[in-house]
Design an enzyme around this catalytic site. Structure first.
Site, PDB file in Angstrom:
ATOM      1  CG  ASP A  16      -0.291  -0.036   2.536  1.00 51.89           C
ATOM      2  OD1 ASP A  16       0.863   0.423   2.640  1.00 51.89           O
ATOM      3  OD2 ASP A  16      -0.917  -0.514   3.501  1.00 51.89           O
ATOM      4  CB  SER A  17       0.055   4.853  -0.266  1.00 52.58           C
ATOM      5  OG  SER A  17      -0.852   4.920   0.815  1.00 52.58           O
TER       6      SER A  17
END
Length: 127
Positions: A83-84
């Site tokens: 994920d980010s």
């Protein structure tokens, strides 16, 4: 930090060194002129292969990554399922590994090993 390092690379500092014979030598050129060494992509710059190896090593050591899936072209989110926040952590680990600061604007663009390799290889302060 990056500015300080850039300045220090171009400052003349007289240093006494020992020669192979054990005598002290002066960092002065002919006729007492001081020597000044400047570099940008000289001998001290990392080779592309070294950058690739170290970037891939950092990514492989990330806890959420299966090392067998890491290649020079792997995308962090699409291929590795990160994920980010994981992306940010990888960029921070790369900054630490190569002793450089990547501005947020640039760090946001680094979402694959290929982009990380290109950015670091082209960065004059990567070490």
């Amino acid at each position: 930090m990056a500015l300080r390092a850039a300045i220090l690379r171009h400052v003349r500092v007289p240093v006494k060194t020992l020669t192979l014979t054990g005598r002290k030598s002066q960092p002065w050129g002919p006729n007492g002129a001081s020597l000044r060494f400047l570099s940008s992509h000289g001998d001290d710059h990392l080779s592309k292969d070294e950058v690739i190896e170290r970037v891939l090593s950092v990514i492989k050591s990330f806890p959420k990554v299966d090392p067998s899936q890491v290649t020079p072209d792997v995308h962090f989110q699409k291929d590795l399922g990160l994920d980010s926040l994981d992306n940010v952590e990888i960029v921070m680990a790369l900054e630490e590994e190569f002793k450089l600061e990547i501005p947020d604007k640039e760090a946001d663009k680094i979402d694959s090993s290929n982009l990380a390799i290109e950015y670091i290889y082209n960065h004059p302060m990567a070490g």
